[in-house]
Scaffold this active site. Sequence first.
Site, PDB file in Angstrom:
ATOM      1  N   GLU A  54     -11.783  -0.893   1.387  1.00  0.00           N
ATOM      2  CA  GLU A  54     -10.439  -0.519   1.838  1.00  0.00           C
ATOM      3  C   GLU A  54      -9.946   0.793   1.236  1.00  0.00           C
ATOM      4  OE1 GLU A  54      -8.390  -3.632   3.566  1.00  0.00           O
ATOM      5  OE2 GLU A  54      -8.361  -4.736   1.671  1.00  0.00           O
TER       6      GLU A  54
ATOM      7  N   ASP B 196       0.826  -1.220   0.000  1.00  0.00           N
ATOM      8  CA  ASP B 196       0.000   0.000   0.000  1.00  0.00           C
ATOM      9  C   ASP B 196       0.862   1.273   0.000  1.00  0.00           C
ATOM     10  OD1 ASP B 196      -1.819  -1.984   0.518  1.00  0.00           O
ATOM     11  OD2 ASP B 196      -2.874  -0.897   2.077  1.00  0.00           O
TER      12      ASP B 196
HETATM   13  C1  FRU Z   1      -5.106  -3.076   1.942  1.00  0.00           C
HETATM   14  C2  FRU Z   1      -4.880  -3.267   3.433  1.00  0.00           C
HETATM   15  C3  FRU Z   1      -5.131  -1.970   4.163  1.00  0.00           C
HETATM   16  C4  FRU Z   1      -4.274  -2.106   5.373  1.00  0.00           C
HETATM   17  C5  FRU Z   1      -3.077  -2.862   4.834  1.00  0.00           C
HETATM   18  C6  FRU Z   1      -2.383  -3.765   5.801  1.00  0.00           C
HETATM   19  O1  FRU Z   1      -4.114  -3.568   1.133  1.00  0.00           O
HETATM   20  O2  FRU Z   1      -5.709  -4.280   3.928  1.00  0.00           O
HETATM   21  O3  FRU Z   1      -6.491  -1.767   4.452  1.00  0.00           O
HETATM   22  O4  FRU Z   1      -3.967  -0.872   5.909  1.00  0.00           O
HETATM   23  O5  FRU Z   1      -3.543  -3.607   3.739  1.00  0.00           O
HETATM   24  O6  FRU Z   1      -1.274  -4.369   5.222  1.00  0.00           O
END
Ligand code: FRU
Length: 428
Positions: A269, A46
């Site tokens: 997300e 991310d």
């Molecule tokens: C999306 C996610 C986010 C979170 C992160 C954790 O890729 O689930 O919501 O912050 O990955 O690795």
Amino acid sequence: MSEEDAGGTPAWTREHASSLRRDESNVAPIIYPPEERIDDDLHIWDTWFLRNRDGTIAEIDGYRVIFSLTSPSHLLPGKRHDVATIRYFYSHDGENWTTGGTVFDGGALGQRQWAGSAMYDPDGDEGEIYFYYTAAGEDGAEELTYTQRLALATGGTVNTDSGFEIDGPWDHQVLLTPDGDWYEREDQSRGMIYTFRDPWFFEDPESGETYLLFEANTPVPEGTGACDDPVWEEFNGSIGIAHSPTGDPTDFELRPPLLDAVCVNQELERPHLVVRDGTYYLFISSHVHTFAPELEGYDALYGFVADDLRGEYEPLNGHGMVLTNPANAPFQAYSWLVYDHGDELLASSFFNYFDYNRPNLDDVSLLPEDEQMRRFGGTLAPTVRLGLDGTETNVIDTLGHGHLPLSSEALPKSWWENESSEGGDGYY
Ligand code: FRU
């Protein structure tokens, strides 16, 4: 009753989601591993820009900056969420990125830090960078826990005297925890891992008001019959919002969700907004396995549109899907962030599992470890160019892996423009 409490929460419904399907407007081209990853020593997933208060991408002495969740690349990719560490990377051209280092040197809240957003305000009262992140896991607990709180670090500054550096010291604070009424607490969660994460700073260009968006869940107490089938009730994702009454970027109050997907999907997300000509485009990423039974979803970028921040969001393209992976590489990219670029939208994401087409990501752990490693991209994916016409979107073309142009930078001619200028003999 305030305007925001007057109606029900806009919903992404099973009816919308039942027409989700791949078509030529929403499938990204297949991704091949890049010649070079951003950093061979790191898994990178991310990612978000350092942005100015008005949402434009910050450019500081010719540098733009991204932040990513990272882990050492010798770790099994599936383990990376448990040790996620936020690092920064900087670039002069948006194509070549240099690893800057970890953002925090200890002191961050949570057992690990998950996604967030970063706002640059050189005139800020508390340093130059307001860094919003998810404090995941209980501080001090021995076991890994899944508590999630929205946290803020202030005090960071940028130093470009010799190269590019982000310096502390940072002050960390918890900004928001779920209230149990609009936003589900962990102890109310009825099944899947609950969510209260991914704070995203947003200044509304129409009103000038200051907000945080975040991923959450709507409480669905047992026996209320919220869904036709009680099994669907644990799928209760929402897009949360908090407001800063004074505009102070360190002080927010929860407000009712912008949208939810009760009976439909459990994880909406990394919510974020693009506002164009007074129209609000709200984007999230979601997974095939977080759709409720009897719905066929995809690992994809989804979007909704309204004519007001708290408007009646409707799914883009009728069902909501904007961009997904091809059927023969359904998990090749994830965690898209969209930003405006002239007439187009650009969608960044990370290169996830390639050469892998089992039904869902849980099956990755069935592969031998060396195959889990080989098939994980762990760097940024090619940026996808999207067209946007009212409530409809379409995939135009892609840029290179991790190529993130500023809006002042022209994009290369897309393949169809090349085709027409070359008299119909393009490269497809
Ligand atoms: C999306 C996610 C986010 C979170 C992160 C954790 O890729 O689930 O919501 O912050 O990955 O690795």
